[in-house]
Design an enzyme around this catalytic site. Sequence first.
Site, PDB file in Angstrom:
ATOM      1  N   CYS A 140       0.564  -0.913   0.113  1.00 22.50           N
ATOM      2  CA  CYS A 140      -0.144  -0.410  -0.075  1.00 22.50           C
ATOM      3  C   CYS A 140       0.753   1.465  -0.025  1.00 22.50           C
ATOM      4  O   CYS A 140       2.218   1.306  -0.393  1.00 22.50           O
ATOM      5  CB  CYS A 140      -0.941  -0.005   1.042  1.00 22.50           C
ATOM      6  SG  CYS A 140      -0.318   0.109   2.721  1.00 22.50           S
ATOM      7  N   THR A 141       0.363   1.974   0.308  1.00 21.59           N
ATOM      8  CA  THR A 141       0.790   3.664  -0.052  1.00 21.59           C
ATOM      9  C   THR A 141       2.249   4.013   1.073  1.00 21.59           C
ATOM     10  O   THR A 141       3.319   3.717   0.515  1.00 21.59           O
ATOM     11  CB  THR A 141       0.448   4.916   0.135  1.00 21.59           C
ATOM     12  OG1 THR A 141      -0.973   4.699  -1.208  1.00 21.59           O
ATOM     13  CG2 THR A 141       0.853   6.080  -0.319  1.00 21.59           C
TER      14      THR A 141
END
Length: 298
Positions: free
Chosen positions: A191-192
Amino acid sequence: MPAKILLFYVFTPLADPEAVRLWQRDLCELLGLRGRILLSPHGINGTVGGDMAALKTYVRKTKQYAPFRDVDMKWSSGTGLDADGLSLDFPRLSVKVRDEIVSFGAGGELRVDENGVVGGGTPLAPGALHRLVAERGEDVVFFDGRNAFEAEIGRFRGAIVPDTETTHDFLGEIESGRYDHLKDKPVVTYCTGGIRCEVLSSLMISRGFQEVYQLDGGIVRYGETFGNTGLWEGSLYVFDGRERVRFGEGGAVISSCAGCGSATDRLVNCADDTCRARTVLCEACGASAVCARHAPAA
């Protein structure tokens, strides 16, 4: 001073999140920082922007609080500062307490101790991720832990992108049976900045996935390490005024404009006023396109 942005989180038990909220709000206001900070009994999750000197003071003061001493701060360049020295990437400061710092709808299931999430996946630094891929080859599965629209403009090569509009959708996705064939494979969640995968990996393990990893530091840390030379393709969507970031010059553009089909990584709101989805749209097409859900039938 240059404008900078800090992305950070830490899972740690907080006995009084409201007291921490008041302290964090006052600290950010004193330093002239803007951004979003969420707190819960499970820890803190934040993105704040401002000038370098103020952010360095913020990091020092925040790490003086024992539960936050090991928080991993990820730095990136901001757009700039306004005439008052405030970040142009955030319209205001928001510091709130929620049941979860990542809204999976699984707050009652999540267990956190002073070492972080209990029962989560094995963390992989960017270099360790490459070693895993070198050793296990095509058996390695990349599993995107973001909302599906974010993956339109950038994702790991060959990644599985679940059909999710919000983080709440992940539980239904992993319980649907659609990914049961992955339960015996090495699955790398990403994810980010790493926070969503801390929770997602633990939820997958508790539902029978046998070998689950999480990309330590998320896409942000991977991009800092390998830029455009590794397994990542495209741009990274970010939830601030920058909209997206690229890891150096010459990176591939993997998405196409919904209006004309030209290559672009620009995401805008769907033109249908009732829709909150984001759609890929180039500058030339303006803001006239709708997402796939509202597009007329061919």
